[in-house]
Write an enzyme that holds these catalytic residues in place. Structure first.
Site, PDB file in Angstrom:
ATOM      1  N   ASP A 290      41.279  -0.650  -8.917  1.00 51.31           N
ATOM      2  CA  ASP A 290      41.893  -1.964  -9.080  1.00 51.31           C
ATOM      3  C   ASP A 290      42.804  -1.833 -10.302  1.00 51.31           C
ATOM      4  OD1 ASP A 290      42.456  -4.741  -9.226  1.00 51.31           O
ATOM      5  OD2 ASP A 290      40.410  -5.309  -8.701  1.00 51.31           O
ATOM      6  N   HIS A 291      43.440  -2.909 -10.698  1.00 49.90           N
ATOM      7  CA  HIS A 291      44.367  -2.844 -11.829  1.00 49.90           C
ATOM      8  C   HIS A 291      43.838  -3.669 -13.001  1.00 49.90           C
ATOM      9  CE1 HIS A 291      47.618  -2.269  -8.486  1.00 49.90           C
ATOM     10  NE2 HIS A 291      47.101  -1.110  -8.853  1.00 49.90           N
ATOM     11  N   ILE A 441      42.783  -8.348  -9.659  1.00 49.30           N
ATOM     12  CA  ILE A 441      42.073  -8.631  -8.402  1.00 49.30           C
ATOM     13  C   ILE A 441      42.781  -7.943  -7.235  1.00 49.30           C
ATOM     14  CG2 ILE A 441      40.682 -10.406  -7.268  1.00 49.30           C
ATOM     15  CD1 ILE A 441      41.776 -12.444  -9.187  1.00 49.30           C
ATOM     16  N   HIS A 442      42.980  -6.639  -7.386  1.00 48.22           N
ATOM     17  CA  HIS A 442      43.665  -5.840  -6.369  1.00 48.22           C
ATOM     18  C   HIS A 442      42.727  -4.785  -5.786  1.00 48.22           C
ATOM     19  CE1 HIS A 442      47.872  -6.836  -8.245  1.00 48.22           C
ATOM     20  NE2 HIS A 442      47.361  -7.831  -7.545  1.00 48.22           N
ATOM     21  N   LEU A 443      41.437  -5.101  -5.712  1.00 45.39           N
ATOM     22  CA  LEU A 443      40.406  -4.115  -5.333  1.00 45.39           C
ATOM     23  C   LEU A 443      40.717  -3.421  -3.996  1.00 45.39           C
ATOM     24  CD1 LEU A 443      36.662  -5.095  -5.866  1.00 45.39           C
ATOM     25  CD2 LEU A 443      37.373  -3.199  -4.426  1.00 45.39           C
TER      26      LEU A 443
END
Ligand SMILES: Cc1cc2nc3c(=O)[nH]c(=O)nc-3n(C[C@H](O)[C@H](O)[C@H](O)COP(=O)(O)OP(=O)(O)OC[C@H]3O[C@@H](n4cnc5c(N)ncnc54)[C@H](O)[C@@H]3O)c2cc1C
Length: 508
Positions: A290-291, A441-443
């Site tokens: 994720d970021h 929230i880029h899982l």
């Protein structure tokens, strides 16, 4: 009546695209099951979620947000937003709609996953969009379901940001959905006339009367049903449904969760909760990326905020960390409205923020079963910043944000930082980063694809789960790594691609 050719679990970014493309073939019956509500027209969506000028669905208390508890790093609990409504996370997200880079496809397609090369995917990237600026070209699409537009660049913050980035020597990147070197430029968005054009509106709303498509809302899938190693349907709170093939599109938290609840996952962890093992796959839930993100808040000298502005952001700077193996592994996004407004909709004055993130960190997280009860969420452990390299990258990104804000083009706007220690030592800055750590929230990558024999791969490049038949995963879980830009386009692309794989295989 309860038997379908294909059951799609989860009507999110990927699931809507997949169900729509699969049901284009009238001979295939498709059931799309969504845990949250299914609005059947634009006007049935909650107005606060249609408004692309805020992100009110990201509020942990919003009824259409799963709001999973997670740990980002030791002592840093965090609520992870995910959409629980038709359109899934595309219904509550920031609207930033930038394609994966060619470097992402190069990584994903390595080791024999040729279906994920840039060249194999470009036709699908064009087919999924209607680009309002470019129309149909060799690069862009003009007739796809998702409306893509670029916001105006004349907001004083956007003007200062572009000038400051150029002054610091960064390139101009005019079209972030093309493949020019990373730089500063407009953010393409899936927004039309101020409306967040979620994948439910794009893909499902126009085809709700298709006879071979059934869309069931407010129905939680509890587990996949197996006969031996063959998936034969799903169990829901409202009864069982049978299918020739089941496709999990429940997103990168719930898809690995459903796999584990159904007996597909690491043997020891499943046996601990008494779940009978159907396929022992150690990679389920593990190794996700994720970021990591921090919000650098700054006070305005003059109030530039237009609460009625159609988007939350307009431009981004993508740039490379020192010695970076992947170009554009850092990102800065200036927000045009106060953070407090964005999640609440309350029109109160406040500082603005630069959202600063590391887009290709080395840290990997894990999702693990914490109960055999499908209603109990799994444990989500990010382990962010567990490598020195990731810390160094985050420091570099934050220091760049600081340099932009103190540069001459911001002189008439910038009135000081809210909490960032100016010209801080590494140790001081690390403390501030730890205290302010968040996530984009880029899982992705919690059930990743890979070649047979790759011990941590969960599915093959077609999304087929190893060790069983009749079961695929098709959402951001299967991407081996989070793309160096946001994953919203990639999520829809996965739906499009897996639909094409299923359509080219014979019906079971
Ligand atoms: C607040 C927020 C802001 C974001 N901003 C951006 C952005 O600006 N740009 C960007 O690129 N990315 C952004 N992202 C990320 C991006 O939106 C997601 O990566 C993408 O939408 C994920 O798509 P998906 O299909 O994998 O999952 P989702 O879209 O999350 O879909 C999963 C669906 O499955 C349903 N479901 C789950 N479990 C079950 C079950 N057991 N039974 C039935 N249904 C189930 C869910 O309700 C949901 O509808 C953001 C995400 C969030 C949450």
């Amino acid at each position: 009546v309860n038997r379908f050719d294909v059951i799609v679990v989860g009507g999110g970014s990927a699931g809507c695209a997949l169900a729509a493309r699969l049901s284009e073939d009238a001979s295939r019956s498709v059931l799309l099951i969504e845990a949250g509500p299914v609005p059947r027209a634009l006007g049935e969506y909650p107005a606060d979620l249609l408004d692309a000028g805020s992100v009110r669905g990201a509020d942990p208390g919003h009824p259409d947000n799963w709001a999973f508890d997670a740990t980002l790093a030791a002592g840093r609990p965090y609520s992870i937003a995910r959409g629980r409504i038709l359109g899934g996370s595309s219904t509550i997200n920031g609207g930033y709609f930038i394609r994966p880079r060619k470097s992402d496809f190069d990584r994903w397609s390595a080791d024999g996953n040729a279906e994920w090369s840039f060249d194999a995917n470009l036709p699908f990237l064009r087919a999924l969009e209607s680009d309002a600026q470019y129309g149909s070209t060799d690069t862009h699409g003009g007739a796809g379901p998702v409306v893509v537009s670029r916001p105006r660049q004349d907001h004083p913050v956007s003007v200062a940001f572009a000038a400051a980035a150029e002054r610091l020597g960064f390139a101009v990147e005019t079209d972030k959905n093309a493949q020019a070197p990373p730089g500063v430029g407009a953010v393409p968005m899936d927004v039309a006339a101020g409306i967040r054009w979620n994948s439910g509106l794009a893909y499902i709303e126009p085809i709700l009367d298709r006879e071979n498509l059934t869309v069931l809302g407010d129905t939680l899938v509890l587990r996949v049903l197996f006969e031996g190693p063959r998936a034969v349907g799903v169990e829901t709170a409202g009864g069982d449904f049978e299918a020739g093939e089941v496709v999990l599109c429940a997103g990168s938290v719930k898809s690995p969760h459903l796999l584990m609840l159904s007996g597909v996952g690491p043997r020891v962890a499943l046996e601990r909760f008494g779940v009978p093992v159907v396929s022992d796959l150690p990679g389920v839930g593990s190794g996700f990326s994720d970021h990591p993100q921090v919000s650098v808040e700054w006070r305005q000298k003059v109030d530039t905020v237009d609460f009625d502005g159609e988007t939350t952001m307009a431009s981004a700077l993508n740039f490379s960390s020192e010695g970076s193996p992947v170009p554009g592994d850092l990102e800065i996004l200036p927000m045009l409205k106060p953070m407090a407004y964005l999640t609440s909709g309350q029109r109160v004055a406040g500082p603005l923020a630069f959202l600063v993130s590391v887009q290709n960190g080395r840290s990997r997280g894990a999702i693990t079963l914490s109960s055999a009860d499908p209603r109990v969420q799994p444990t989500i452990d990010y382990r962010y910043l567990s490598f020195d390299l990731d810390r160094r990258m985050m420091r570099e990104a934050v220091r760049t944000a600081e340099s932009l804000l103190v540069s001459t083009p911001f002189a008439s706007l910038f009135g000081g930082f809210v909490s960032l220690p100016v010209a801080a030592s590494d140790a001081e800055l690390d403390r501030w980063i730890d205290d302010n750590l968040g996530t984009s929230i880029h899982l992705c990558g919690s059930a990743r694809f890979g070649a047979r024999g790759d011990a941590d791969a969960v599915v093959d490049q077609y999304g087929r789960v190893f060790g069983v038949s009749g079961l695929r995963v098709a959402d951001t879980s299967i991407l081996p790594t989070a793309p160096v830009r946001g994953p919203a386009v990639a999520a829809i692309l996965v739906g499009e691609r897996v639909a094409s794989f299923i359509r080219s295989a014979p019906l079971r």
